[in-house]
Scaffold this motif. Structure first.
Motif, PDB file in Angstrom:
ATOM      1  N   ASN A 141     -24.897 -57.337  -9.405  1.00 13.66           N
ATOM      2  CA  ASN A 141     -25.511 -57.937  -8.225  1.00 13.66           C
ATOM      3  C   ASN A 141     -26.602 -57.040  -7.646  1.00 13.66           C
ATOM      4  O   ASN A 141     -27.667 -57.513  -7.244  1.00 13.66           O
ATOM      5  N   LYS A 142     -26.349 -55.739  -7.575  1.00 18.20           N
ATOM      6  CA  LYS A 142     -27.340 -54.814  -7.026  1.00 18.20           C
ATOM      7  C   LYS A 142     -28.574 -54.751  -7.907  1.00 18.20           C
ATOM      8  O   LYS A 142     -29.715 -54.745  -7.421  1.00 18.20           O
ATOM      9  N   ALA A 162     -30.527 -57.880  -7.424  1.00 15.91           N
ATOM     10  CA  ALA A 162     -31.197 -57.844  -6.122  1.00 15.91           C
ATOM     11  C   ALA A 162     -32.442 -56.959  -6.178  1.00 15.91           C
ATOM     12  O   ALA A 162     -33.512 -57.334  -5.677  1.00 15.91           O
ATOM     13  N   ASP A 163     -32.305 -55.785  -6.810  1.00 14.79           N
ATOM     14  CA  ASP A 163     -33.450 -54.866  -6.908  1.00 14.79           C
ATOM     15  C   ASP A 163     -34.581 -55.476  -7.718  1.00 14.79           C
ATOM     16  O   ASP A 163     -35.760 -55.357  -7.363  1.00 14.79           O
ATOM     17  N   LYS A 182     -36.143 -58.199  -5.736  1.00 10.74           N
ATOM     18  CA  LYS A 182     -36.566 -57.780  -4.398  1.00 10.74           C
ATOM     19  C   LYS A 182     -35.952 -58.664  -3.313  1.00 10.74           C
ATOM     20  O   LYS A 182     -36.627 -59.132  -2.391  1.00 10.74           O
ATOM     21  N   ILE A 183     -34.648 -58.899  -3.457  1.00  3.84           N
ATOM     22  CA  ILE A 183     -33.888 -59.631  -2.456  1.00  3.84           C
ATOM     23  C   ILE A 183     -32.624 -58.828  -2.160  1.00  3.84           C
ATOM     24  O   ILE A 183     -32.336 -57.833  -2.832  1.00  3.84           O
ATOM     25  N   SER A 184     -31.867 -59.251  -1.147  1.00  2.00           N
ATOM     26  CA  SER A 184     -30.659 -58.513  -0.789  1.00  2.00           C
ATOM     27  C   SER A 184     -29.499 -58.880  -1.718  1.00  2.00           C
ATOM     28  O   SER A 184     -29.495 -59.942  -2.346  1.00  2.00           O
ATOM     29  N   THR A 185     -28.511 -57.992  -1.758  1.00  2.00           N
ATOM     30  CA  THR A 185     -27.312 -58.270  -2.551  1.00  2.00           C
ATOM     31  C   THR A 185     -26.595 -59.510  -2.030  1.00  2.00           C
ATOM     32  O   THR A 185     -26.073 -60.303  -2.816  1.00  2.00           O
ATOM     33  N   GLN A 186     -26.573 -59.671  -0.727  1.00  2.00           N
ATOM     34  CA  GLN A 186     -25.930 -60.856  -0.155  1.00  2.00           C
ATOM     35  C   GLN A 186     -26.639 -62.136  -0.592  1.00  2.00           C
ATOM     36  O   GLN A 186     -25.997 -63.161  -0.856  1.00  2.00           O
ATOM     37  N   THR A 187     -27.963 -62.088  -0.687  1.00  2.00           N
ATOM     38  CA  THR A 187     -28.707 -63.260  -1.141  1.00  2.00           C
ATOM     39  C   THR A 187     -28.361 -63.594  -2.585  1.00  2.00           C
ATOM     40  O   THR A 187     -28.234 -64.762  -2.960  1.00  2.00           O
ATOM     41  N   LYS A 245     -25.468 -63.007  -3.996  1.00  2.00           N
ATOM     42  CA  LYS A 245     -24.144 -63.631  -3.934  1.00  2.00           C
ATOM     43  C   LYS A 245     -24.246 -65.079  -3.475  1.00  2.00           C
ATOM     44  O   LYS A 245     -23.532 -65.963  -3.982  1.00  2.00           O
ATOM     45  N   ASN A 246     -25.152 -65.334  -2.524  1.00  2.00           N
ATOM     46  CA  ASN A 246     -25.340 -66.703  -2.046  1.00  2.00           C
ATOM     47  C   ASN A 246     -25.853 -67.608  -3.160  1.00  2.00           C
ATOM     48  O   ASN A 246     -25.422 -68.759  -3.301  1.00  2.00           O
TER      49      ASN A 246
END
Length: 250
Positions: free
Chosen positions: A191-192, A195-196, A199-204, A206-207
């Motif tokens: 997930n990390k 995300a990297d 260029k989005i968040s880890t929570q995004t 997961k969403n």
């Protein structure tokens, strides 16, 4: 080929000689019963309405170019009214346009009519088991794979109003971002890492994964990757690492 299931086949083609040829080709095959024939889409629907559960087929062999109601429209109606029936669509010539249209209509398999009997039997068994074999054609022709993938990416999102409904479309389109997330999951990204790279968040991330699983009515990300691979939505390296630790993330 052996199977735990049996094939109950309805042949839909306007050429009597072709229907007879299919009967001849499948004669003697174990656990294969040709339950009926129809010369048009309208006749096929009438046959299904009158057949009842005793003779209802689990596989239909459908000619794309039927008179009146063509094979695509017949397939759409069958998938809406008889979702347990898998449709194998045949055409005179394979093409990317026809493969894409067959997939959109809900066909479980697409082949040209010059398919050999042994290959046809393989397709029928796989469809009877609930598998989809259109992508065997797609993967043999890179042009088709590329076009199907790009076309699905352009489709609007189609989220079922009831996530638990049993009539969720077989080929549920995902958004561009969801496709990108799936591709990175298939390539082994955490997930990390996903995300990297996006260029989005880890929570995004997961969403997005939650949205993908909801749309496809699946339980975990590995199932989603396999689902997308079988339908040609994503392209990945030949080896996909398991993401068991990521599946446990909340």
């Amino acid at each position: 080929m052996s199977s735990n299931a049996s094939i109950r086949l309805l042949i839909v083609d306007d050429h009597p000689l072709f229907r007879q040829g299919v009967r001849w080709a499948l004669a003697g095959e174990e656990d294969v019963t040709i339950v009926g024939e129809a010369a048009s889409g309208e006749m096929a629907m009438e046959w299904l309405e009158s057949a009842g559960s005793t003779y209802e087929p689990n596989v239909m062999l459908v000619d794309l170019n039927l008179p009146g109601m063509n094979g695509l429209e017949l397939t759409r109606q069958v998938r809406r009214q008889y979702p347990a029936i898998g449709v194998v669509m045949l055409s005179m010539h394979e093409s990317d346009e026809q493969a894409f249209n067959a997939l959109r209509a809900g066909a479980a398999a697409y082949r040209s009519k010059d398919v050999k009997p042994q290959a046809l039997m393989e397709i029928l068994w796989r469809v009877a088991r609930g598998e989809y074999v259109i992508n065997d054609v797609v993967l043999e022709e890179p042009r088709v794979a590329s076009r199907v993938l790009s076309q699905f990416r352009m489709l609007p999102e189609a989220t079922p109003t009831n996530p638990d409904a049993t009539d969720v479309p077989i080929f549920t389109p995902l958004s561009d971002r969801e496709i990108e997330v799936l591709e990175r999951i298939a390539s082994g990204g955490s997930n990390k890492e996903i995300a990297d790279s996006l260029k989005i968040s880890t929570q995004t991330v997961k969403n997005h994964i939650s949205s993908i699983l909801r749309k496809l009515s699946l339980n975990d990300r590995t199932q989603a990757v396999l689902f997308a691979l079988r339908r040609g939505w994503i392209e990945t390296p030949s080896e996909i690492r398991q993401q068991s630790s990521e599946e446990q993330e909340e």
